[in-house]
Structure formats: C-alpha cells, structure tokens
Design a protein around this motif. Structure first.
Motif, PDB file in Angstrom:
ATOM      1  N   ASN A 160       0.823  -1.220   0.000  1.00  0.00           N
ATOM      2  CA  ASN A 160       0.000   0.000   0.000  1.00  0.00           C
ATOM      3  C   ASN A 160       0.852   1.262   0.000  1.00  0.00           C
ATOM      4  O   ASN A 160       0.617   2.186   0.775  1.00  0.00           O
ATOM      5  CB  ASN A 160      -0.962  -0.019   1.210  1.00  0.00           C
ATOM      6  CG  ASN A 160      -2.038   1.050   1.116  1.00  0.00           C
ATOM      7  OD1 ASN A 160      -2.507   1.374   0.034  1.00  0.00           O
ATOM      8  ND2 ASN A 160      -2.427   1.602   2.251  1.00  0.00           N
TER       9      ASN A 160
ATOM     10  N   ASP B 126      -4.485   4.648  -4.792  1.00  0.00           N
ATOM     11  CA  ASP B 126      -5.035   4.885  -6.131  1.00  0.00           C
ATOM     12  C   ASP B 126      -4.537   6.188  -6.763  1.00  0.00           C
ATOM     13  O   ASP B 126      -4.202   6.231  -7.941  1.00  0.00           O
ATOM     14  CB  ASP B 126      -6.574   4.941  -6.066  1.00  0.00           C
ATOM     15  CG  ASP B 126      -7.201   3.562  -5.882  1.00  0.00           C
ATOM     16  OD1 ASP B 126      -6.601   2.570  -6.332  1.00  0.00           O
ATOM     17  OD2 ASP B 126      -8.298   3.490  -5.296  1.00  0.00           O
ATOM     18  N   ILE B 127      -4.530   7.255  -5.981  1.00  0.00           N
ATOM     19  CA  ILE B 127      -4.173   8.556  -6.557  1.00  0.00           C
ATOM     20  C   ILE B 127      -2.674   8.592  -6.852  1.00  0.00           C
ATOM     21  O   ILE B 127      -2.245   9.062  -7.900  1.00  0.00           O
ATOM     22  CB  ILE B 127      -4.599   9.726  -5.638  1.00  0.00           C
ATOM     23  CG1 ILE B 127      -6.088   9.616  -5.282  1.00  0.00           C
ATOM     24  CG2 ILE B 127      -4.325  11.065  -6.325  1.00  0.00           C
ATOM     25  CD1 ILE B 127      -6.578  10.688  -4.308  1.00  0.00           C
TER      26      ILE B 127
ATOM     27  N   SER C 168      -6.000   0.289   3.557  1.00  0.00           N
ATOM     28  CA  SER C 168      -5.988  -0.091   2.143  1.00  0.00           C
ATOM     29  C   SER C 168      -7.228  -0.891   1.764  1.00  0.00           C
ATOM     30  O   SER C 168      -7.349  -1.384   0.644  1.00  0.00           O
ATOM     31  CB  SER C 168      -4.723  -0.880   1.808  1.00  0.00           C
ATOM     32  OG  SER C 168      -4.653  -2.044   2.592  1.00  0.00           O
TER      33      SER C 168
ATOM     34  N   GLY D  83     -10.159  -0.117   0.944  1.00  0.00           N
ATOM     35  CA  GLY D  83     -11.012   0.404  -0.130  1.00  0.00           C
ATOM     36  C   GLY D  83     -10.273   0.714  -1.421  1.00  0.00           C
ATOM     37  O   GLY D  83     -10.854   1.295  -2.337  1.00  0.00           O
ATOM     38  N   VAL D  84      -8.989   0.331  -1.510  1.00  0.00           N
ATOM     39  CA  VAL D  84      -8.214   0.641  -2.726  1.00  0.00           C
ATOM     40  C   VAL D  84      -8.949   0.109  -3.960  1.00  0.00           C
ATOM     41  O   VAL D  84      -9.437  -1.015  -3.965  1.00  0.00           O
ATOM     42  CB  VAL D  84      -6.790   0.061  -2.640  1.00  0.00           C
ATOM     43  CG1 VAL D  84      -6.081   0.119  -3.987  1.00  0.00           C
ATOM     44  CG2 VAL D  84      -5.976   0.824  -1.595  1.00  0.00           C
ATOM     45  N   GLY D  85      -9.063   0.941  -4.971  1.00  0.00           N
ATOM     46  CA  GLY D  85      -9.725   0.538  -6.217  1.00  0.00           C
ATOM     47  C   GLY D  85     -11.242   0.598  -6.165  1.00  0.00           C
ATOM     48  O   GLY D  85     -11.905   0.254  -7.140  1.00  0.00           O
ATOM     49  N   HIS D  86     -11.793   1.052  -5.038  1.00  0.00           N
ATOM     50  CA  HIS D  86     -13.245   1.041  -4.841  1.00  0.00           C
ATOM     51  C   HIS D  86     -13.814   2.433  -4.610  1.00  0.00           C
ATOM     52  O   HIS D  86     -13.109   3.349  -4.199  1.00  0.00           O
ATOM     53  CB  HIS D  86     -13.625   0.173  -3.636  1.00  0.00           C
ATOM     54  CG  HIS D  86     -13.424  -1.289  -3.852  1.00  0.00           C
ATOM     55  ND1 HIS D  86     -12.178  -1.874  -3.820  1.00  0.00           N
ATOM     56  CD2 HIS D  86     -14.301  -2.278  -4.126  1.00  0.00           C
ATOM     57  CE1 HIS D  86     -12.303  -3.176  -4.068  1.00  0.00           C
ATOM     58  NE2 HIS D  86     -13.579  -3.445  -4.253  1.00  0.00           N
TER      59      HIS D  86
ATOM     60  N   ILE E  62     -11.122   8.328   1.836  1.00  0.00           N
ATOM     61  CA  ILE E  62      -9.767   8.163   1.298  1.00  0.00           C
ATOM     62  C   ILE E  62      -8.853   7.522   2.349  1.00  0.00           C
ATOM     63  O   ILE E  62      -7.904   6.820   1.999  1.00  0.00           O
ATOM     64  CB  ILE E  62      -9.206   9.525   0.806  1.00  0.00           C
ATOM     65  CG1 ILE E  62      -7.807   9.379   0.191  1.00  0.00           C
ATOM     66  CG2 ILE E  62      -9.148  10.555   1.920  1.00  0.00           C
ATOM     67  CD1 ILE E  62      -7.737   8.616  -1.092  1.00  0.00           C
ATOM     68  N   GLU E  63      -9.146   7.728   3.620  1.00  0.00           N
ATOM     69  CA  GLU E  63      -8.308   7.120   4.676  1.00  0.00           C
ATOM     70  C   GLU E  63      -8.541   5.617   4.756  1.00  0.00           C
ATOM     71  O   GLU E  63      -7.754   4.894   5.356  1.00  0.00           O
ATOM     72  CB  GLU E  63      -8.551   7.786   6.037  1.00  0.00           C
ATOM     73  CG  GLU E  63      -8.558   9.312   6.046  1.00  0.00           C
ATOM     74  CD  GLU E  63      -7.382   9.975   5.368  1.00  0.00           C
ATOM     75  OE1 GLU E  63      -6.321   9.341   5.245  1.00  0.00           O
ATOM     76  OE2 GLU E  63      -7.551  11.123   4.913  1.00  0.00           O
TER      77      GLU E  63
ATOM     78  N   GLY F 281      -8.737   4.080   1.906  1.00  0.00           N
ATOM     79  CA  GLY F 281      -8.184   3.691   0.615  1.00  0.00           C
ATOM     80  C   GLY F 281      -9.077   3.982  -0.575  1.00  0.00           C
ATOM     81  O   GLY F 281      -8.641   3.836  -1.717  1.00  0.00           O
ATOM     82  N   ALA F 282     -10.334   4.377  -0.342  1.00  0.00           N
ATOM     83  CA  ALA F 282     -11.261   4.621  -1.459  1.00  0.00           C
ATOM     84  C   ALA F 282     -11.146   6.068  -1.916  1.00  0.00           C
ATOM     85  O   ALA F 282     -11.103   6.976  -1.090  1.00  0.00           O
ATOM     86  CB  ALA F 282     -12.692   4.334  -1.040  1.00  0.00           C
ATOM     87  N   ARG F 283     -11.121   6.277  -3.227  1.00  0.00           N
ATOM     88  CA  ARG F 283     -11.035   7.653  -3.704  1.00  0.00           C
ATOM     89  C   ARG F 283     -12.335   8.398  -3.458  1.00  0.00           C
ATOM     90  O   ARG F 283     -12.329   9.620  -3.344  1.00  0.00           O
ATOM     91  CB  ARG F 283     -10.730   7.671  -5.199  1.00  0.00           C
ATOM     92  CG  ARG F 283      -9.291   7.399  -5.501  1.00  0.00           C
ATOM     93  CD  ARG F 283      -9.090   7.327  -6.992  1.00  0.00           C
ATOM     94  NE  ARG F 283      -8.980   8.651  -7.579  1.00  0.00           N
ATOM     95  CZ  ARG F 283      -8.932   8.875  -8.891  1.00  0.00           C
ATOM     96  NH1 ARG F 283      -9.010   7.882  -9.730  1.00  0.00           N
ATOM     97  NH2 ARG F 283      -8.805  10.091  -9.355  1.00  0.00           N
TER      98      ARG F 283
END
Lengths: 188, 474
Positions: A70, A99-100, B201, B203-206, B231-232, B234-236
């Motif tokens: 990560n 992601d960003i 992490s 929510g990364v990619g979600h 975002i904390e 992991g999700a944008r």
C-alpha cells in the motif's frame, strides 16, 4: 515525459507498509509553484536518521524503490512522484499502491509495479541482505526478471502502458476528443 | 421484456458522465465541477501555458485559498502573508483566476473557506454531479450524492484543458451501518470505526456507498464527516444517496437551482439512489449502536480504538508487516501497548479541518465547553471551516463559548490539519485533533496526533488528558 521501456537496476528496500505521501514528501515542501527541485525533500524527515536507507551508499545510482504494501496512500500530492523521480527513481515495486499515487506516477513516467505477496516478500528479504541485487523491469512484456532469472508478470492497463512506452502524456488523447466533449456538453 | 438493469448510485452517475469509451482505453469522464486551491494548481496552469491551451470551462471551475493562509490577523489593517513562498502561491492563484475568469473566493470573500466546506455550503455541489479537486478529501462531496474524488496536478491540468478525465471504472463497496448511535458518539466515530475495521488499504480501487439507518439519520454536516475520510480507508470516493435531508440542506443555497428548476432538479435527484437489488462488488456492515467514542493511537487513521479500549499489543499481531508497522507507530507515538489511552496527558487540541469544522462540529464542541474552562496546560485552536461557518458561530454565541473557555478562536483555513501555515505542533507534543490524518509529522515535525471527534476533543481539552466524553455529558 521520458519513455519507460526496460530498466535494470539495483534496489532500495524500504520494508514499511502503508507509507503515506506525507512521508514521501512532507507538506512544508509543497510551497512551490514548480515541479522541479524536489529530490532533496524526498523522505526528508526519515532521512534525518543517519542510517535511513536513502542515506546509505547503496541508494546512490539505484533507480528502483522496493517498498512495503500500500505504498503512496493518503494525500493526492503529485509532488510525491515528482520527488521520487527527481531523486533518481524510475519505478516503485510493492504489492499495492494508493489509487491517486498510482495515477499520478503513471502520468509522470514513474512505473508502479505490483507483485504478488510471496514474490514481493522473498525479494524484500534478499534485497535487505544484498545491496548488489538487481532486477529487470520490462514494460513491453510486463514482466519483472528476478535475481534468480525467474520472470513474473505485473498488471498495468494497456493505455498507460502504451503512453509510458512512447513517452507521451495522456492529455494528448483527451485533447483529441474535443469534438466528442463538445457534443456531450451540447446534450447535457 | 428483459428486466431493467439494477444500478447503484455510483453506476448511475458514472454512466451518465461517460463522454466516450474506446476499447482498451480508460473512459473519458465529464466533470461537472472542478474545485481548485493554491497548493495543487500552479503547475497545472503552468502546463496549460506551456502548451498554449485555454481553460475550457472557467464557469465550471471554482477556486479558494485555504491550505497555506494564516488563521489570524487577516482583518487587521496592512495584513499581508509574511511567508514569501505562501505569498507567492496566493499571488499565482489570483493571477491564474484573473487571467481565465475563474471565480475565486479570496481571503476577503464572504464565502472563503476550506474547499470541501464551501462547495456544499454554497450549493455548488449537488446530487448526481461529478466533482474533482486536487485534494484527496474531495470525497467529502459524496455526502451530497455526488461522485467526488481527489486528483493529482496532471489531472487538474486535464480538467482545466478539457473538463474531462481519463478514468478506469472503480469497483464498488457498500458500507452498511444499521442501528442508533449512543449518546456521545458521532459521525467521526462511525468513520474511524469503519477504517479500523477495513484498514487503510481496504477500499483501494473502490468507491464506497454508505447505507443503512444510521447513515440515513445523519445530518448533512455529519454525512460530510463520514464521506470525507473515505480516502483514509483507501477509497477515492465515498457516497451517500440523496434524500429529503439532502434536499432540505440544499434548498435556498446561493448556487442551488431555484424556482421551477428546483422542483425539476429534485425530481431528477430522486432517481439517483441505488436500485433495490443493485449489487456491489464488496460489502461490509457495522452495528452503529455498538460504536463507542473512537481515538487513534498510531500513525495512520486505521490505528483507531474505542477510547476505553487498550492499545493493541504488537506481540499479539500475527502478520509480520502489520506487527512492524504497529511497533514503529507506537515508538513514534511513545505509547505503551496493552493500556488504555484514558488519562494520557495532551498538549494541544485542534478543532477544525475539512473533516470537522462545520457548524454542527462547532456546536458539538461548544456543548462540552459551555460553562467550563480548558485545562491550563492545554493549547486549544478552534478553526472554522469557512467565513460563513465563522459568522454563524459568532451569531450563535459559540465563538464566545470557545474564547471564554480559553481556546483560540481563529479565521477559516486548513490550519493545523496540514501545518503549512505556521499553525503546527512542536516535536513530541500530543494533539487530540478533529482532522483526518495522524501520519508522522502531519501536524508538525515530530508532533503526535490522536484523531477523535469534536466532542471527544473538547472533553480532552477540559481535562488535559485523553478522556471519555460520556463522563462529561450532563
């Protein structure tokens, strides 16, 4: 943007997970209106420790950062890839990326390479012990050749890959869509 | 007849904003509202100049100054920003906005404030919109039923040039919260509990959609707190379906539709919520009635515990990566595992940031401080999110409550959340903060941040130690 095709380099291992972009470049170094000159600020606060990996001789001339899971979470600051590139890195190898950060890296010619957890862990262990260890990242074939000669694949979307291989930025593609954008705006 | 496709809120907004999608390429996604600020925009404007490109839709672009501005003395005669770098950035934003005809909420504007506070507050952020900003906490605007996410400076340049972004479609995750919150527990505790559960992490990619009775019961200010910290995890982006609470909030705001356009807009917005039977790629659920006041003990927002609970013991963590991260965090924070944080001395309390600087947050903090004084060894900053919030707080007497309690009542800005304007911790200080990030050095080099709700932060200010706000509630 400098094209990215194939890169053979020594590694800088940083076996910490969830490294956020505030560590990569602390906010006080964002008070700039240009992209250049940020290499000195890279990991500034961690570099205050004399034995931090970036202060060691092995970091000189190595262009692949091998980081924990990560990598690049947190803030959207594109100063993070700018600082990594300015320091001399061309690729970051991890198991996953924020992601960003991932998006920002791809737009600047810094290649994020996600390996499976087992391959990543084995590489990290060897890399920590052996400063001379090298790997080869081949974007054309989307493979990493490990020190034992074995090759593993890594994911990247086809569009970003072709942009990186050619060294062209993504705005060119968007600008070619201006008629479609105008039509969309007329409909909305 | 084939059954109609069941879509989520996210899918409806995404599908209606795809301008073009070529096979093998990311989608060209149209952006309804582009928010910009002084820190992540200068290099984007420079990129336009180098290419000889204009700003395509200045009318869909809105600027504010928030990250690097001082939070005191701005109304004094002869005020100027003393930090030459900060001053140059402000000048550059002003010049760029003037050149392209972009509306700027400058320091003297009645609407100036933190970018994620003012967008919803003026009614610029609306359900069904796509909203971006060169700032990861753009997820905040998802509370309005918008698809809102943070972007980098290259993408800021893309939006300035074309009003579009190249985007790969993210996956979706439902985060369901059923049940009623206990007294002393607020939206901040919900989101800290969510991130503690899924990890930073998770929510990364979600894109998250928050659902369930506990979410429906939240006010708009509270929903923004929840979405802000997506975002904390992991999700944008994090979103909440628009409902009557949303419409009541928006009605009458300066940039919201009015007259017949209002009714038409509401009718359209009512079609946005996820269809019954729409599916998410992942789902998690939490019992909101069991959430306690939360606080962080470590160096990322996932390192959060109920304020009464023990700090985790690295010896009990099986995964070696997680264990070493925990050890590193506890070393930085100088905290011992296995013990509760209750009673741990603190030095600073910060109430503010795009997470918790709205009027509801200030009302909450003031409800704890009313008739009390903060502990004399604590320094407390209260920084409203916008000039409008500040004015409202003054008129309700909240500012006076803060001042009477011994807190510093400041002018709007990001302030000690990102510590770029001189408001910062000294090395080693402990700060209970209502902001969103407890990363190493985030609030000042060597500073130690404990994230918590405005209620908990106010309670800690009174006692001078980490406290359970429920013991102070009447």
């Amino acid at each position: 943007m400098q094209p990215f095709t194939k890169l053979t380099s020594r590694l800088v291992p940083l076996p910490t997970r969830d490294i956020d972009t505030d560590q990569i470049i602390p906010a006080r170094f964002l008070k700039t209106t240009v992209k250049s000159g940020l290499g000195e600020a890279l990991f500034n606060d961690w570099r205050l420790q004399p034995n931090f990996i970036l202060n060691q001789p092995r970091a000189t001339g190595a262009s692949i950062l091998l980081a924990g899971d990560n990598f690049g979470c947190g803030s959207s600051r594109e100063h993070a890839p700018w600082a990594l590139l300015a320091f001399g890195f061309r690729a970051v190898v991890s198991t996953s990326f924020g992601d960003i950060f991932r998006n920002n890296s791809l737009k600047n010619g810094l290649l994020p390479v996600a390996l499976d957890a087992a391959t990543h862990a084995a590489l990290m262990e060897r890399s920590v012990a052996d400063a001379s260890l090298e790997i080869t990242i081949d974007l054309e074939s989307q493979t990493v050749t490990l020190p034992d000669g074995k090759s593993v694949g890594f994911p990247i979307d086809a569009f970003s890959r072709s942009c990186l291989l050619a060294g062209v930025d993504q705005l060119g593609y968007l600008l070619k869509q201006q008629d479609r954008i105008a039509a969309f705006e007329a409909r909305a | 007849m084939p059954p109609l496709e069941k879509k989520t809120l996210f899918e409806k907004i995404w599908d209606s904003h795809v301008v073009y999608h070529e096979t093998g390429c990311p989608a060209v996604l149209y952006i309804d509202l582009h928010l910009i600020h002084e820190v992540t925009s200068p290099q984007a404007f420079q990129g336009l100049r180098e290419r000889g490109l204009p700003v395509h839709r200045p009318d869909r672009t809105l600027a504010t100054i928030d990250h690097i501005i001082p939070t005191r003395g701005r109304s004094l005669p002869g005020f100027r920003i003393l930090d030459p770098q900060a001053s140059r950035m402000v000048t550059e934003l002003r010049d760029n906005c003037r050149q392209w005809g972009i509306e700027l909420y400058d320091l003297n504007s009645e609407h100036q404030g933190i970018v994620h506070v003012i967008g919803p507050q003026i009614g610029a952020t609306q359900p069904g919109m796509t909203v971006v900003c060169g700032d990861s906490h753009t997820s905040t605007h998802g509370a309005m039923g918008a698809l809102a996410f943070g972007i980098g400076t290259s993408e800021v340049e893309h939006v300035l040039a074309t009003q579009c972004l190249l985007q790969t479609r993210p996956r979706t995750m439902e985060i369901r919260l059923e049940g009623r919150l206990q007294p002393g527990v607020s939206a901040k505790d919900i989101i800290l509990a969510v991130i503690a559960k899924i990890g930073v992490s998770g929510g990364v990619g979600h894109v998250f959609e928050y659902t369930g009775s506990a979410i429906r019961a939240l006010t708009m200010d509270e929903r923004m707190t929840v979405c802000n910290m997506s975002i904390e995890g992991g999700a944008r982006a994090g979103m909440i379906a628009p409902d009557d609470t949303t419409f009541q909030y928006l009605n009458g705001r300066p940039s919201a539709p009015n007259g017949p356009a209002w009714d038409a807009a509401v009718a359209k917005w009512r079609t946005l919520p996820s269809d019954d039977g729409a599916t998410f790629d992942q789902a998690v659920s939490l019992d909101a009635s069991r959430i306690e006041p939360m606080i962080t003990y470590g160096t990322n927002p996932g390192m959060a515990i109920p304020v009464t609970g023990p700090v985790p013991d690295p010896a009990a963590v099986a995964d070696s990566g997680q264990r070493s991260a925990l050890l590193k965090a506890l070393e930085y924070m100088a905290l011992e595992p296995g013990r509760s944080l209750l009673g741990h001395p603190i030095d600073v309390v910060f109430i503010g940031s795009c997470t918790n600087s709205r009027i509801a947050d200030l009302r909450g903090a003031a409800s704890v401080l009313r008739g009390r004084r903060i502990n004399p060894r604590v320094r407390m900053l209260v920084v409203p999110g916008s000039a409008d919030v500040s004015k409202q707080a003054e008129s309700e007497g909240l500012a006076e409550v803060f001042r009477a309690a011994g807190a510093e009542w400041r002018e709007p800005g990001c302030s000690m959340c990102i510590a770029m304007n001189g408001d910062e911790l000294s090395a080693g200080q402990y700060c209970v903060s209502t902001s969103n990030r407890n990363f190493e050095g985030r609030q000042g080099q060597g500073g130690r941040t404990m994230l918590a709700s405005p209620l908990t932060a106010a309670a800690c200010a009174v006692t001078g130690v980490v406290s359970d706000v429920r013991t102070l509630l009447g």
